[in-house]
Design a protein around this motif. Structure first.
Motif, short mmCIF file in Angstrom:
data_model
loop_
_atom_site.label_atom_id
_atom_site.label_comp_id
_atom_site.label_asym_id
_atom_site.label_seq_id
_atom_site.Cartn_x
_atom_site.Cartn_y
_atom_site.Cartn_z
N UNK A 202 38.55 45.48 54.47
CA UNK A 202 39.76 44.77 54.89
C UNK A 202 40.71 45.67 55.68
N UNK A 203 40.45 46.97 55.70
CA UNK A 203 41.25 47.88 56.51
C UNK A 203 40.75 47.94 57.95
N UNK A 204 39.63 47.28 58.22
CA UNK A 204 39.03 47.30 59.54
C UNK A 204 39.73 46.29 60.45
N UNK A 205 40.03 46.72 61.67
CA UNK A 205 40.71 45.86 62.64
C UNK A 205 39.95 44.56 62.90
N UNK A 206 38.62 44.59 62.75
CA UNK A 206 37.80 43.42 63.09
C UNK A 206 37.23 42.73 61.86
N UNK A 207 37.86 42.92 60.73
CA UNK A 207 37.38 42.32 59.48
C UNK A 207 37.26 40.80 59.59
N UNK A 208 38.27 40.12 60.15
CA UNK A 208 38.26 38.67 60.22
C UNK A 208 37.09 38.14 61.05
N UNK A 209 36.66 38.93 62.01
CA UNK A 209 35.48 38.57 62.81
C UNK A 209 34.20 38.80 62.02
N UNK A 210 34.05 40.01 61.49
CA UNK A 210 32.79 40.36 60.84
C UNK A 210 32.57 39.65 59.52
N UNK A 211 33.64 39.29 58.81
CA UNK A 211 33.49 38.64 57.52
C UNK A 211 32.60 37.40 57.62
N UNK A 212 32.97 36.47 58.47
CA UNK A 212 32.22 35.23 58.59
C UNK A 212 30.98 35.38 59.46
N UNK A 213 31.08 36.21 60.50
CA UNK A 213 29.94 36.42 61.39
C UNK A 213 28.76 37.03 60.64
N UNK A 214 29.00 38.10 59.88
CA UNK A 214 27.93 38.74 59.13
C UNK A 214 27.36 37.82 58.05
N UNK A 215 28.22 37.05 57.41
CA UNK A 215 27.74 36.13 56.38
C UNK A 215 26.72 35.15 56.97
N UNK A 216 27.09 34.52 58.09
CA UNK A 216 26.21 33.54 58.71
C UNK A 216 24.98 34.18 59.34
N UNK A 217 25.16 35.35 59.94
CA UNK A 217 24.03 36.03 60.57
C UNK A 217 23.00 36.46 59.52
N UNK A 218 23.46 37.08 58.44
CA UNK A 218 22.54 37.57 57.42
C UNK A 218 21.83 36.42 56.71
N UNK A 219 22.55 35.33 56.48
CA UNK A 219 21.94 34.14 55.88
C UNK A 219 20.84 33.59 56.79
N UNK A 220 21.09 33.59 58.10
CA UNK A 220 20.12 33.10 59.07
C UNK A 220 18.89 34.01 59.14
N UNK A 221 19.12 35.31 59.09
CA UNK A 221 18.01 36.26 59.11
C UNK A 221 17.11 36.06 57.90
N UNK A 222 17.72 35.93 56.73
CA UNK A 222 16.94 35.75 55.50
C UNK A 222 16.16 34.43 55.51
#
Length: 239
Positions: free
Chosen positions: A20-40
């Motif tokens: 949450x200290x990362x400037x791009x947290x709001x982007x990566x939070x949802x992006x990584x969730x959906x990307x990793x779910x899709x990969x799996x």
């Protein structure tokens, strides 16, 4: 043929750890969730990563595939690229990969339709294409930042190449967009900004301002979600 020049050994994303200290947290939070779910869910067999850079998702991908090959227009700073080529002219055989992934690359490819056409050509019948790209984002990797795609744009270019659209996920709602842009505007350190503004950011950062804004706008997105505006898309298509 995409003949855009790129710098060799360009710095690219190499870690998926985003707090949450990362400037791009709001982007990566949802992006990584959906990307990793899709990969799996969809990745299998031999996988090609178009625009692989430093292969930041290699550990995630390697768990579900038998072979992972990455291509990019230049070698990355960690020397992770296996095949150096243009995204619209990939020297690989037709129908040779079970899965193709291309993350945050299509906006940098002058001939974006050529990238999608190559993915269709190289993918085996029944194989899946996992594609992602921004809808709301600041200029980056200039001057090679060419396009932004809406969900309708992604559907159009995928179907034009012959793909069947399976799923499309927006990454973050309107509050994530607002919070992310607020942070990027506050922290933008372009030459010419007043010293007082740069000093304000130092104070803002010292008092964990990034963390506070990330928490606040994440809460708003969770309680008042609206996808009329989004930061990014993850799209799944099938050949």
């Amino acid at each position: 043929m995409d003949t855009s020049l790129r710098e060799i050994n360009v710095q690219r994303l190499s870690s998926i750890d985003v707090s949450k200290d990362n400037l791009y947290y709001l982007h990566y939070k949802s992006y990584h969730y959906d990307l990793f779910e899709s990969i799996e869910k969809y990745a299998k067999g031999n996988l090609l990563d178009i625009g692989c850079g430093n292969k930041p998702y290699e550990k995630k991908i390697s768990k579900v595939v038998s072979k992972y090959v990455g291509c990019d227009i230049v070698q990355s700073n960690l020397n992770k690229v296996d095949v150096i080529c243009s995204a619209d002219a990939i020297p690989l055989d037709d129908n040779s990969f079970d899965t193709i992934i291309s993350t945050q690359t299509i906006e940098h490819v002058g001939n974006y339709q050529g990238l999608v056409d190559e993915a269709f050509r190289i993918l085996k019948p029944g194989g899946y294409f996992i594609l992602s790209g921004p809808f709301n984002w600041q200029l980056h990797e200039e001057p090679y930042d060419f396009f932004r795609f809406s969900k309708h744009g992604f559907k159009l270019i995928l179907e034009k190449s012959g793909f069947e659209l399976i799923d499309l996920k927006e990454n973050g709602g309107m509050w994530s967009v607002a919070g992310q842009y607020l942070l990027m505007n506050i922290t933008n350190d372009h030459t010419g900004r007043k010293r007082s503004v740069r000093f304000f950011f130092k104070v803002f950062k010292f008092f964990k301002g990034v963390n506070l804004i990330n928490r606040f706008f994440s809460y708003l997105d969770n309680t008042d979600y609206n996808n009329i505006n989004t930061i990014n898309y993850v799209v799944i298509a099938r050949k």
